[in-house]
Design an enzyme around this catalytic site. Structure first.
Site, short mmCIF file in Angstrom:
data_model
loop_
_atom_site.label_atom_id
_atom_site.label_comp_id
_atom_site.label_asym_id
_atom_site.label_seq_id
_atom_site.Cartn_x
_atom_site.Cartn_y
_atom_site.Cartn_z
N SER A 217 66.45 36.27 43.98
CA SER A 217 67.35 35.71 45.00
C SER A 217 66.96 34.34 45.53
CB SER A 217 67.46 36.70 46.16
OG SER A 217 68.09 37.89 45.73
N LEU A 218 65.81 33.79 45.14
CA LEU A 218 65.53 32.40 45.49
C LEU A 218 66.64 31.49 44.98
CD1 LEU A 218 61.73 31.69 44.84
CD2 LEU A 218 62.81 32.72 46.84
#
Length: 481
Positions: A217-218
């Site tokens: 999810s970065l």
């Protein structure tokens, strides 16, 4: 002269000519290649006759040469061993050198052209020749906090000054003691090398820059940046279903734990990032299209290219995107997306620095043996992937992640922190990678950090965010804030 003698004379002349040509080719054309060959220990052994320069952090040598009474006049030592091993590398009689010992070998050994006058003076004065020093940008408190946070896990931490690009911390675990590879006992060196070779996770790999990993999810920060640049705002409402069917596929993308991001099936973009809603960003990525997502990722530096700091950094990349389903998976940082921890820190630092990405650097100064500065690094603007306005909006969204969402464990009392968590699936029956990237203080950034824990299980908020908090706190404490 009869014909047979003439032929013999011509043959000998040709052979001598070929010999002279070969000698000149080896000594002139291939001299640098042979001198720098990792298997050439003769040159390395000759270097032990003079004092090799030090690698210095905050005035303290983390790699130095000390005199001996043996045949080899100097012994290479690393007083803090494992703490800085990923950066210093080793200087070995058997295995040559690595990391900074390799990248800065000419300065450290004294063979760099910028030290030519010093070498000439040594000939006339009879002074013992010596190498120059390499002064680093690392902060001891940051490095110690990073290594302490990584104790017992495989992973990496990178910390940057977002306004200059100076690397404040670079840690990688598991680590090793380079002093044991730099002894004068070949048998002991080979024995320790064999131990490192047999390790399940290679301690000699600098995981901060030497490999790349799925960021999970970065990557939603990249997709958010593309959406904001295209005119959306943090308050723009986006679809956020419980699960998202993938186009032309029987598979779906679920949210973490199979939960709904919002009972209504939609939510503002800022809330989607705050709770890291998978379905919202998978759909958003498809709405933006492959070209826009890839363009933004490459603008931040995820173009697959390697670069030097001066250590060689592995490239970060979006990877192949074959169809809409692949684009949806890519938009949540899965599929073929790969990122180094340094790249993650660069993304956070770029947001912190009003959308301007500074070129990262590890070496602050190069010094002659008399400590005269012969070169220094000046901060350099590298890229500008987003506008200052978009960077401000991203900051607002990343502050919400830490204040209200998945990054709560990165909170620092009295300091506003901006960040993003990441949890990346690797394969079945293998624990997930966990990530955190962020910066503090959010309103006046002093440090940007990325934390990667390989196969740590859990989530980025649980495993990586607390480490990031410790690192940021250590630096800010040192600044008195």
């Amino acid at each position: 002269m009869n014909a047979p003698l003439r032929r013999v004379a011509i043959s000998v002349l040709v052979l001598f000519t070929l010999l002279i040509v070969n000698v000149n080719y080896i000594q002139v054309v291939r001299s640098d290649e042979l001198r720098n060959n990792q298997s050439n220990t003769r040159v390395l052994a000759a270097e032990y006759d003079r004092e090799r320069g030090a690698i210095v952090v905050a005035g303290t040598a983390i790699a130095e040469s000390v005199p001996t009474d043996g045949r080899l006049k100097y012994l290479r030592q690393y007083p803090q061993g494992e703490l800085y091993a990923a950066v210093t590398g080793y200087h070995s009689l058997i295995y040559n050198n690595s990391q900074l010992e390799h990248a800065q070998n000419d300065i450290l050994s004294g063979s760099d052209g910028r030290l030519a006058l010093r070498r000439l003076a040594d000939l006339f004065t009879g002074r013992d020749p010596a190498g120059g020093d390499v002064v680093l940008t690392l902060d001891p408190a940051v490095q110690e906090a990073a290594m302490a946070g990584l104790e017992g896990v495989t992973g990496a931490v990178v910390a940057l000054d977002p306004t200059t690009g100076a690397i404040l911390g670079m840690a990688s675990t598991p680590s090793y003691d380079p002093t044991l590879l730099s002894s004068h006992d070949p048998a002991a060196i080979r024995e320790y090398w064999a131990q490192l070779e047999a390790a399940e996770r290679d301690p000699r790999l600098n995981r901060a820059i030497g490999d790349n990993y799925p960021p999970g999810s970065l990557f939603k920060v990249i997709v958010s940046a593309a959406a904001l640049e295209d005119g959306r705002t943090p308050e723009t409402v986006v679809p956020a279903p419980r699960e998202l069917p993938l186009p032309n596929s029987t598979r779906t993308i679920p949210n973490f734990g199979g939960t709904a991001c919002d009972p209504s099936g939609q939510q503002p973009l800022i809330e989607a990032l705050t709770i890291s809603c998978n379905t919202a960003f998978a759909q958003l990525g498809m709405d933006l299209g492959e070209d826009r997502v890839r363009e933004m990722a490459e603008a931040f530096g995820m173009d697959g290219e390697r670069f030097d700091i001066p250590l060689r950094v592995e490239g970060s990349t979006v990877g192949d995107i074959t169809d809409e389903a692949a684009l949806a998976q890519t938009s949540i940082g899965q599929r073929d997306v790969r990122m180094t921890p340094l790249q993650a820190a660069l993304i956070a630092a770029t947001v912190a620095n009003d959308g301007v990405q500074m070129k990262p650097y590890l070496v602050d100064e190069l010094q002659a043996p008399d400590l005269t500065v012969i070169d220094s690094t000046r901060p350099e603007e590298w890229r500008e992937p987003v506008s200052a306005d978009v960077a401000d909006q991203l900051t607002e969204m990343m502050v919400s992640v830490v204040a209200n969402g998945s990054g709560r464990a990165a909170r620092i009392p009295g300091v506003q922190v901006a960040g993003k968590t990441g949890t990346a699936q690797v394969s079945e029956d293998v624990p997930d990678h966990t990530w955190f990237m962020g910066f503090a203080p959010a309103d006046d950034p002093k440090i940007a950090v990325a934390v990667f824990v390989a196969n740590g299980g859990g989530t980025g908020g649980e495993r990586s965010a607390p480490i990031a908090r410790q690192v940021m706190q250590a630096y800010l404490d040192g600044l008195g804030g």
